[in-house]
Design a protein around this motif. Sequence first.
Motif, mmCIF file in Angstrom:
data_model
loop_
_atom_site.group_PDB
_atom_site.id
_atom_site.type_symbol
_atom_site.label_atom_id
_atom_site.label_comp_id
_atom_site.label_asym_id
_atom_site.label_seq_id
_atom_site.Cartn_x
_atom_site.Cartn_y
_atom_site.Cartn_z
ATOM 1 N N HIS A 12 0.788 -1.280 -0.086
ATOM 2 C CA HIS A 12 -0.128 0.027 -0.160
ATOM 3 C C HIS A 12 0.900 1.353 -0.041
ATOM 4 C CE1 HIS A 12 -3.950 -1.156 0.112
ATOM 5 N NE2 HIS A 12 -3.883 -2.104 0.947
ATOM 6 N N ASP A 15 1.462 2.163 -3.535
ATOM 7 C CA ASP A 15 0.290 2.254 -4.341
ATOM 8 C C ASP A 15 -0.105 3.594 -3.923
ATOM 9 O OD1 ASP A 15 0.317 -0.337 -5.215
ATOM 10 O OD2 ASP A 15 -1.196 -1.020 -3.843
ATOM 11 N N LEU A 16 -0.122 4.179 -2.624
ATOM 12 C CA LEU A 16 -0.626 5.454 -2.358
ATOM 13 C C LEU A 16 0.269 6.447 -2.950
ATOM 14 C CD1 LEU A 16 -1.651 4.692 1.247
ATOM 15 C CD2 LEU A 16 -3.004 5.119 -0.398
ATOM 16 N N PHE A 19 -0.699 6.874 -6.479
ATOM 17 C CA PHE A 19 -1.981 7.870 -6.524
ATOM 18 C C PHE A 19 -1.658 9.545 -6.627
ATOM 19 C CE2 PHE A 19 -4.420 3.751 -6.199
ATOM 20 C CZ PHE A 19 -5.511 3.917 -6.887
ATOM 21 N N HIS A 25 -6.766 10.522 -5.244
ATOM 22 C CA HIS A 25 -6.806 10.235 -3.732
ATOM 23 C C HIS A 25 -7.377 8.906 -3.646
ATOM 24 C CE1 HIS A 25 -8.137 10.349 0.441
ATOM 25 N NE2 HIS A 25 -9.301 9.768 0.188
ATOM 26 N N ALA A 26 -6.588 8.171 -2.745
ATOM 27 C CA ALA A 26 -6.962 6.845 -2.598
ATOM 28 C C ALA A 26 -7.371 6.259 -1.060
ATOM 29 C CB ALA A 26 -5.574 5.867 -3.130
ATOM 30 N N SER A 28 -7.631 2.747 1.526
ATOM 31 C CA SER A 28 -7.067 1.540 1.473
ATOM 32 C C SER A 28 -7.719 0.736 2.674
ATOM 33 C CB SER A 28 -5.557 1.488 1.711
ATOM 34 O OG SER A 28 -5.037 2.023 2.928
ATOM 35 N N SER A 63 -16.973 6.448 0.756
ATOM 36 C CA SER A 63 -17.100 6.825 -0.745
ATOM 37 C C SER A 63 -18.368 6.998 -1.507
ATOM 38 C CB SER A 63 -16.484 5.324 -1.403
ATOM 39 O OG SER A 63 -15.085 5.461 -0.833
#
Length: 67
Positions: A12, A15-16, A19, A25-26, A28, A63
């Motif tokens: 992560h 991954d972040l 982004f 924006h992500a 997780s 979300s």
Amino acid sequence: MGGSDSAGGAAHQVDLKTFQRFDLHAASVITCVTAQNSLVVTHVEPFSCYSVGQQNEAVFRISLSLS
């Protein structure tokens, strides 16, 4: 959804960063944490299904409220 890399070189954390690089924006959900460095993984601690489910539910709840 995936594991966390305490060395910051995978999972992560990367991954972040990806982004962020594209100004996105992500959210997780962390499924496990590790004790590791760039050479070796010494321990993996998986989270319970309940904990992962609660994270997932919380992420999707926020979300959906933003859309």
